[in-house]
Design a protein around this motif. Structure first.
Motif, PDB file in Angstrom:
ATOM      1  N   ARG A 249       0.821  -1.210   0.000  1.00  0.00           N
ATOM      2  CA  ARG A 249       0.000   0.000   0.000  1.00  0.00           C
ATOM      3  C   ARG A 249       0.858   1.264   0.000  1.00  0.00           C
ATOM      4  N   LYS A 254      -1.502   5.753  -4.275  1.00  0.00           N
ATOM      5  CA  LYS A 254      -2.808   6.361  -3.986  1.00  0.00           C
ATOM      6  C   LYS A 254      -2.991   6.501  -2.487  1.00  0.00           C
ATOM      7  N   THR A 255      -3.720   7.545  -2.093  1.00  0.00           N
ATOM      8  CA  THR A 255      -4.005   7.790  -0.694  1.00  0.00           C
ATOM      9  C   THR A 255      -5.509   7.682  -0.449  1.00  0.00           C
ATOM     10  N   ASP A 256      -5.889   7.693   0.833  1.00  0.00           N
ATOM     11  CA  ASP A 256      -7.270   7.415   1.203  1.00  0.00           C
ATOM     12  C   ASP A 256      -8.152   8.656   1.358  1.00  0.00           C
ATOM     13  N   ASN A 257      -7.548   9.820   1.583  1.00  0.00           N
ATOM     14  CA  ASN A 257      -8.372  11.018   1.756  1.00  0.00           C
ATOM     15  C   ASN A 257      -7.648  12.228   1.199  1.00  0.00           C
ATOM     16  N   ALA A 260      -4.683  13.726   3.250  1.00  0.00           N
ATOM     17  CA  ALA A 260      -3.457  12.939   3.136  1.00  0.00           C
ATOM     18  C   ALA A 260      -2.815  13.130   1.764  1.00  0.00           C
ATOM     19  N   GLU A 261      -3.634  13.258   0.728  1.00  0.00           N
ATOM     20  CA  GLU A 261      -3.095  13.498  -0.614  1.00  0.00           C
ATOM     21  C   GLU A 261      -2.364  14.827  -0.673  1.00  0.00           C
ATOM     22  N   LEU A 264       0.908  14.287   1.613  1.00  0.00           N
ATOM     23  CA  LEU A 264       1.889  13.243   1.315  1.00  0.00           C
ATOM     24  C   LEU A 264       1.877  12.748  -0.119  1.00  0.00           C
ATOM     25  N   GLY A 265       0.976  13.269  -0.959  1.00  0.00           N
ATOM     26  CA  GLY A 265       0.819  12.715  -2.295  1.00  0.00           C
ATOM     27  C   GLY A 265       2.100  12.665  -3.099  1.00  0.00           C
ATOM     28  N   VAL A 268       4.469   9.969  -1.668  1.00  0.00           N
ATOM     29  CA  VAL A 268       4.002   8.623  -2.013  1.00  0.00           C
ATOM     30  C   VAL A 268       4.349   8.287  -3.458  1.00  0.00           C
ATOM     31  N   MET A 346      -6.550   8.886  -5.928  1.00  0.00           N
ATOM     32  CA  MET A 346      -7.074   8.386  -4.669  1.00  0.00           C
ATOM     33  C   MET A 346      -7.800   7.064  -4.865  1.00  0.00           C
ATOM     34  N   THR A 347      -8.081   6.376  -3.758  1.00  0.00           N
ATOM     35  CA  THR A 347      -8.749   5.085  -3.808  1.00  0.00           C
ATOM     36  C   THR A 347     -10.215   5.258  -4.201  1.00  0.00           C
TER      37      THR A 347
END
Length: 592
Positions: A249, A254-257, A260-261, A264-265, A268, A346-347
């Protein structure tokens, strides 16, 4: 003498005898000595398949710096520190230190300095799935004593006292710490590993050399080239870890929200491609700095140009500066591009939530597309500031005092954007009043203010009436929501005073190129003052949660303030420079 005391004394005597026996008498077979000028470094001994490597080259210098630092005396004089040092919880540590000093024949700090004057090295090998510890010393006597201490502690833990199992490999004696872990002295090296084949390969390279070591790995050489002066350093081969399927992961891209993007996008995306990562710790009298760096290429963050810019060279606006500033953050982010590209970043679950939010926000902004029209009206770049808040004597002062905070943006089309956000702000205040009235909350009163440099639309809570039955002023009175427009700048603030302070300050003329991509500074003294404003509430909470009396609770909260008084500030920077992505965290302490 009690039945409990006698067995303890017998065991202590046996432990001391074991320490002395191993430290002084355990010699083993000496291996072939290597000329000093030909002695290899740890990386020369480790296999190229090592995926994680850490090194502390000069532990003695760190111990000396920390021991002689002015803060040491301050911490030692704190009643709380003295109480902890004398507590039963630290008795095992005191006993272990005494045992270590007895086995090494000198004080612990001096023993560690001599034992590790050639460096401490820790590695994990992917091929053998083993870990290895290598300690190099100029003193063979200290290495032998340390071997005795380790073996004695192992036998003490297992309750099996006697001569450790031994085996010979190419003239060096290996000792069994337990069924898995073995150790050996290889001339001026102490070697410990949980995989015999890894230990044998290290000895083979020590005796025979070879071109299959970690030292000749191109990625290792290039990654560690600029770390010679570091207090501690570490290397990770991310390519191998990704191929092994570890933490998938983390590299999924991809991030969850959305928060966070934004935060940290870009990191990542870089982790999904970068071959290596290096950590570098620097300890100085003024503080500690930790730098994480990886190679970086603009094509690795395709689709996330909102984060680093088209050529990964985008800079943050200058930090805002106000009196009593607790925190300031400035970052380059193109929020419009991030919002519009979110489906690819994103997810699926996060995109469902985002689509619902987009619909609601578009409705709230009178049908204008939130991502393209509303966020698109703001230039890339976000500035945040948090300030300790003070209250005028005549104004309502809430029982719990919260810091004020504000965001500043630059508008692409100031006239149009000003009208839009002014109208939305007024609608939002009206909505809050309707909901608040239903819940019995105080009401906000709108006002317009014009200064020489800005237009402010303010909302402040109506002061309580004398007949209102209030034991304490509600937390609501921390807020006087304000939106201010000053030239191309738009300021959204929780406090009118903070909005005015930012609006009246001159926009910085510093060149954007001098700024990193993201920077954050936390100032400790204003943060401590903000906490001190609420000390009575902190003490009351401590009493409720831990059952302490007033004096005990006050003393425990006082420890927090004593610790905060040791620090000056903390800084975090994220930037791309010379094809390297660097995340630097620095904590500065007070040296006087």
């Amino acid at each position: 003498m009690s039945d409990i005391t006698l067995p303890m004394i017998r065991r202590s005597v046996w432990v001391c005898f074991t320490f002395v026996s191993f430290a002084v008498g355990a010699g083993g077979v000496k291996g072939q000595s290597t000329p000093p000028d030909a002695r290899p470094d740890a990386a020369d001994l480790l296999p190229a398949s090592v995926v994680a490597y850490a090194e502390v080259p000069r532990l003695g210098a760190v111990i000396e710096l920390v021991s002689n630092h002015p803060l040491g005396e301050k911490i030692g004089s704190m009643p709380a520190a003295q109480a902890v040092a004398d507590s039963d919880q630290l008795r095992p540590l005191r006993d272990a230190t005494a045992a270590f000093e007895g086995g090494m024949g000198r004080p612990w700090d001096e023993a560690l300095s001599v034992l590790t004057d050639g460096g401490i090295h820790l590695a994990f090998d992917a091929s053998s799935q083993g870990a290895a510890l290598l300690v190099r010393s100029s003193s063979r006597d200290q290495l032998e004593r340390f071997r005795g201490v380790v073996l004695a502690l192992a036998q003490l833990g297992q309750g099996d006292f006697g001569i450790a199992r031994q085996a010979d490999y190419r003239g060096f004696t290996a000792y069994a710490v337990n069924d898995d872990v073995k150790l050996a002295l290889v001339d001026d090296w102490f070697l410990m590993t949980n995989k015999p084949e890894l230990g044998k390969s290290i000895i083979d390279r020590y005796l025979d050399g070879g071109n299959d070591s970690l030292a000749v790995s191109p990625s290792f050489k290039s990654s560690m080239a600029d770390t010679d002066a570091a207090t501690a350093k570490a290397y990770i081969n991310l390519d191998t870890i990704r191929q092994a399927g570890v933490a998938p992961r983390l590299y999924a891209g991809k991030t969850d929200n959305i928060a966070a993007e934004a935060l940290l996008g870009g990191i990542v995306a870089n982790l999904a491609h970068t071959p290596t990562a290096v950590a570098q710790l620097d300890v100085q009298p003024s503080g500690v700095a930790l730098t994480l760096s990886t190679p970086h290429r603009p094509e690795w963050t395709a689709g996330r140009e909102y984060y680093f810019g088209e050529n990964s060279d985008a800079s943050a606006p200058p930090l805002l500066e106000v009196p009593d500033q607790i925190l300031a953050i400035s970052t380059h982010r193109d929020l419009s591009q991030m919002w519009l590209r979110a489906p690819d970043l994103m997810t699926d679950k996060a995109n469902e939530d985002l689509a619902q939010a987009d619909t609601n926000l578009t409705t709230f902004f009178s049908g204008r597309d939130f991502g393209e029209d509303i966020l698109g009206s703001l230039a890339p770049g976000i500035q945040l500031v948090v300030q300790r808040q003070t209250f005028a004597p005549q104004s309502p002062t809430p029982a719990i005092k919260l810091p004020a905070f504000a965001l500043q943006f630059n508008m692409r089309t100031p006239d149009e954007t000003t009208r839009e956000f002014r109208r939305v702000f007024q609608n939002l205040v009206g909505f809050i009043n309707v909901v608040g009235a239903m819940q019995g909350q105080p009401q906000l009163d709108l006002d317009f203010r014009q200064t020489d440099s800005a237009t402010l639309i303010t909302a402040s809570y109506v002061p309580p009436r004398e007949e209102d039955d209030l034991d304490t002023i509600p937390i609501n009175y921390n807020f006087s929501p304000t939106i201010a427009f000053a030239g191309q700048r738009m300021i959204l603030a929780s406090s009118t005073n903070l909005a005015r302070a930012i609006a009246d300050s001159a926009a910085s003329t510093d060149a954007a190129a001098t700024q990193p991509n993201t920077i954050a500074v936390l100032n400790v003294d204003p943060m401590a003052d903000a906490l001190r404003d609420n000390q009575a509430q902190l003490v009351a909470q401590n009493m409720l949660e831990k059952g302490h009396g007033p004096d005990q609770a006050d003393a425990e909260i006082g420890v927090l303030f004593d610790l905060l008084a040791l620090f000056e500030n903390a800084t975090v920077k994220l930037d791309v420079e010379n094809d390297q992505l660097r995340l630097m965290t620095e904590i500065r302490v007070k040296t006087e």
